[in-house]
Design a protein around this motif. Sequence first.
Motif, PDB file in Angstrom:
ATOM      1  N   ALA A   1      -6.517   8.070 141.801  1.00 53.82           N
ATOM      2  CA  ALA A   1      -5.663   7.388 142.772  1.00 53.82           C
ATOM      3  C   ALA A   1      -5.647   5.894 142.494  1.00 53.82           C
ATOM      4  O   ALA A   1      -4.604   5.236 142.634  1.00 53.82           O
ATOM      5  N   ARG A   2      -6.781   5.348 142.072  1.00 54.15           N
ATOM      6  CA  ARG A   2      -6.841   3.931 141.722  1.00 54.15           C
ATOM      7  C   ARG A   2      -5.941   3.627 140.529  1.00 54.15           C
ATOM      8  O   ARG A   2      -5.288   2.584 140.488  1.00 54.15           O
ATOM      9  N   GLY A   3      -5.897   4.525 139.550  1.00 57.58           N
ATOM     10  CA  GLY A   3      -5.011   4.341 138.394  1.00 57.58           C
ATOM     11  C   GLY A   3      -3.548   4.343 138.798  1.00 57.58           C
ATOM     12  O   GLY A   3      -2.759   3.532 138.310  1.00 57.58           O
ATOM     13  N   VAL A   4      -3.179   5.246 139.699  1.00 56.96           N
ATOM     14  CA  VAL A   4      -1.795   5.287 140.191  1.00 56.96           C
ATOM     15  C   VAL A   4      -1.472   3.990 140.932  1.00 56.96           C
ATOM     16  O   VAL A   4      -0.393   3.410 140.769  1.00 56.96           O
ATOM     17  N   LEU A   5      -2.415   3.521 141.717  1.00 57.47           N
ATOM     18  CA  LEU A   5      -2.211   2.280 142.458  1.00 57.47           C
ATOM     19  C   LEU A   5      -2.063   1.090 141.513  1.00 57.47           C
ATOM     20  O   LEU A   5      -1.213   0.211 141.746  1.00 57.47           O
ATOM     21  N   LEU A   6      -2.836   1.048 140.436  1.00 52.93           N
ATOM     22  CA  LEU A   6      -2.704  -0.028 139.455  1.00 52.93           C
ATOM     23  C   LEU A   6      -1.326  -0.037 138.809  1.00 52.93           C
ATOM     24  O   LEU A   6      -0.716  -1.098 138.643  1.00 52.93           O
TER      25      LEU A   6
ATOM     26  N   MET B   1     -15.511   7.466 134.307  1.00 55.34           N
ATOM     27  CA  MET B   1     -14.795   6.702 135.301  1.00 55.34           C
ATOM     28  C   MET B   1     -13.528   6.087 134.699  1.00 55.34           C
ATOM     29  O   MET B   1     -12.457   6.204 135.281  1.00 55.34           O
ATOM     30  N   LYS B   2     -13.644   5.458 133.526  1.00 53.74           N
ATOM     31  CA  LYS B   2     -12.474   4.850 132.890  1.00 53.74           C
ATOM     32  C   LYS B   2     -11.442   5.914 132.515  1.00 53.74           C
ATOM     33  O   LYS B   2     -10.248   5.675 132.629  1.00 53.74           O
ATOM     34  N   LYS B   3     -11.950   7.073 132.089  1.00 51.97           N
ATOM     35  CA  LYS B   3     -11.046   8.158 131.726  1.00 51.97           C
ATOM     36  C   LYS B   3     -10.220   8.590 132.936  1.00 51.97           C
ATOM     37  O   LYS B   3      -9.009   8.819 132.818  1.00 51.97           O
ATOM     38  N   GLU B   4     -10.845   8.680 134.090  1.00 53.87           N
ATOM     39  CA  GLU B   4     -10.146   9.088 135.306  1.00 53.87           C
ATOM     40  C   GLU B   4      -9.090   8.055 135.716  1.00 53.87           C
ATOM     41  O   GLU B   4      -7.994   8.413 136.157  1.00 53.87           O
ATOM     42  N   ILE B   5      -9.402   6.778 135.555  1.00 58.86           N
ATOM     43  CA  ILE B   5      -8.428   5.731 135.879  1.00 58.86           C
ATOM     44  C   ILE B   5      -7.248   5.802 134.927  1.00 58.86           C
ATOM     45  O   ILE B   5      -6.088   5.691 135.351  1.00 58.86           O
ATOM     46  N   PHE B   6      -7.510   6.029 133.631  1.00 57.20           N
ATOM     47  CA  PHE B   6      -6.423   6.146 132.667  1.00 57.20           C
ATOM     48  C   PHE B   6      -5.557   7.373 132.934  1.00 57.20           C
ATOM     49  O   PHE B   6      -4.339   7.328 132.757  1.00 57.20           O
ATOM     50  N   ILE B   7      -6.165   8.459 133.358  1.00 58.43           N
ATOM     51  CA  ILE B   7      -5.391   9.648 133.725  1.00 58.43           C
ATOM     52  C   ILE B   7      -4.479   9.324 134.908  1.00 58.43           C
ATOM     53  O   ILE B   7      -3.301   9.677 134.917  1.00 58.43           O
ATOM     54  N   GLY B   8      -5.019   8.617 135.893  1.00 54.76           N
ATOM     55  CA  GLY B   8      -4.203   8.207 137.034  1.00 54.76           C
ATOM     56  C   GLY B   8      -3.078   7.278 136.635  1.00 54.76           C
ATOM     57  O   GLY B   8      -1.962   7.378 137.145  1.00 54.76           O
ATOM     58  N   MET B   9      -3.360   6.370 135.696  1.00 56.85           N
ATOM     59  CA  MET B   9      -2.309   5.465 135.221  1.00 56.85           C
ATOM     60  C   MET B   9      -1.211   6.237 134.493  1.00 56.85           C
ATOM     61  O   MET B   9      -0.023   5.964 134.680  1.00 56.85           O
ATOM     62  N   PHE B  10      -1.625   7.207 133.693  1.00 58.63           N
ATOM     63  CA  PHE B  10      -0.645   8.030 132.973  1.00 58.63           C
ATOM     64  C   PHE B  10       0.216   8.825 133.956  1.00 58.63           C
ATOM     65  O   PHE B  10       1.438   8.883 133.807  1.00 58.63           O
ATOM     66  N   VAL B  11      -0.425   9.417 134.954  1.00 57.68           N
ATOM     67  CA  VAL B  11       0.318  10.165 135.976  1.00 57.68           C
ATOM     68  C   VAL B  11       1.263   9.234 136.723  1.00 57.68           C
ATOM     69  O   VAL B  11       2.412   9.593 137.012  1.00 57.68           O
ATOM     70  N   GLY B  12       0.821   8.004 137.008  1.00 60.10           N
ATOM     71  CA  GLY B  12       1.675   7.030 137.675  1.00 60.10           C
ATOM     72  C   GLY B  12       2.895   6.660 136.848  1.00 60.10           C
ATOM     73  O   GLY B  12       4.002   6.528 137.373  1.00 60.10           O
ATOM     74  N   LEU B  13       2.698   6.491 135.542  1.00 61.70           N
ATOM     75  CA  LEU B  13       3.838   6.183 134.665  1.00 61.70           C
ATOM     76  C   LEU B  13       4.819   7.348 134.599  1.00 61.70           C
ATOM     77  O   LEU B  13       6.037   7.151 134.654  1.00 61.70           O
ATOM     78  N   ILE B  14       4.291   8.546 134.476  1.00 58.98           N
ATOM     79  CA  ILE B  14       5.153   9.734 134.414  1.00 58.98           C
ATOM     80  C   ILE B  14       5.901   9.909 135.734  1.00 58.98           C
ATOM     81  O   ILE B  14       7.104  10.200 135.746  1.00 58.98           O
ATOM     82  N   ALA B  15       5.210   9.718 136.847  1.00 58.92           N
ATOM     83  CA  ALA B  15       5.854   9.852 138.156  1.00 58.92           C
ATOM     84  C   ALA B  15       6.937   8.802 138.332  1.00 58.92           C
ATOM     85  O   ALA B  15       8.022   9.091 138.861  1.00 58.92           O
ATOM     86  N   ASN B  16       6.681   7.585 137.861  1.00 62.57           N
ATOM     87  CA  ASN B  16       7.689   6.537 137.967  1.00 62.57           C
ATOM     88  C   ASN B  16       8.897   6.848 137.086  1.00 62.57           C
ATOM     89  O   ASN B  16      10.037   6.643 137.497  1.00 62.57           O
ATOM     90  N   ALA B  17       8.651   7.344 135.886  1.00 60.50           N
ATOM     91  CA  ALA B  17       9.753   7.703 134.987  1.00 60.50           C
ATOM     92  C   ALA B  17      10.593   8.832 135.583  1.00 60.50           C
ATOM     93  O   ALA B  17      11.827   8.798 135.530  1.00 60.50           O
ATOM     94  N   MET B  18       9.915   9.827 136.160  1.00 52.51           N
ATOM     95  CA  MET B  18      10.653  10.926 136.789  1.00 52.51           C
ATOM     96  C   MET B  18      11.439  10.423 138.001  1.00 52.51           C
ATOM     97  O   MET B  18      12.584  10.829 138.209  1.00 52.51           O
ATOM     98  N   GLY B  19      10.835   9.549 138.787  1.00 52.56           N
ATOM     99  CA  GLY B  19      11.530   8.983 139.945  1.00 52.56           C
ATOM    100  C   GLY B  19      12.735   8.160 139.534  1.00 52.56           C
ATOM    101  O   GLY B  19      13.787   8.212 140.174  1.00 52.56           O
ATOM    102  N   LEU B  20      12.586   7.394 138.449  1.00 45.20           N
ATOM    103  CA  LEU B  20      13.717   6.608 137.933  1.00 45.20           C
ATOM    104  C   LEU B  20      14.839   7.531 137.473  1.00 45.20           C
ATOM    105  O   LEU B  20      16.016   7.285 137.760  1.00 45.20           O
ATOM    106  N   PHE B  21      14.479   8.605 136.791  1.00 44.86           N
ATOM    107  CA  PHE B  21      15.478   9.565 136.318  1.00 44.86           C
ATOM    108  C   PHE B  21      16.201  10.224 137.490  1.00 44.86           C
ATOM    109  O   PHE B  21      17.432  10.340 137.487  1.00 44.86           O
ATOM    110  N   ILE B  22      15.446  10.621 138.501  1.00 46.54           N
ATOM    111  CA  ILE B  22      16.053  11.261 139.674  1.00 46.54           C
ATOM    112  C   ILE B  22      16.948  10.278 140.419  1.00 46.54           C
ATOM    113  O   ILE B  22      18.078  10.613 140.805  1.00 46.54           O
TER     114      ILE B  22
END
Length: 93
Positions: free
Chosen positions: A73-78, A1-22
């Motif tokens: 999804a919870r990780g992305v939301l966090l 469960m924690k691993k899945e949240i961390f994966i979501g958090m990582f995806v959220g950070l990457i998505a935010n970085a890509m969005g900032l770059f764009i």
Amino acid sequence: MKKEIFIGMFVGLIANAMGLFIAANLLGQGDDFTTVIKAAANEGFLGKLISLGAVLNLVAFFVFIRKKQDYRARGVLLITVFIALFTFVFKLF
């Protein structure tokens, strides 16, 4: 469960970085990324630019929801809430 949240958090950070770059490339009028970020910091709209970059988190969130990966999804939301708090604090100072 924690691993899945961390994966979501990582995806959220990457998505935010890509969005900032764009967003920086679209709004930067042909300048490079670092110049746009420095100008945004000097003119006081860096927080708005970071918030605009978080729009891609919405896409990642709904992809995870559609795939029934609720913990990711919870990780992305966090991360999205963290970015919102960061921009709020950044705006105050």
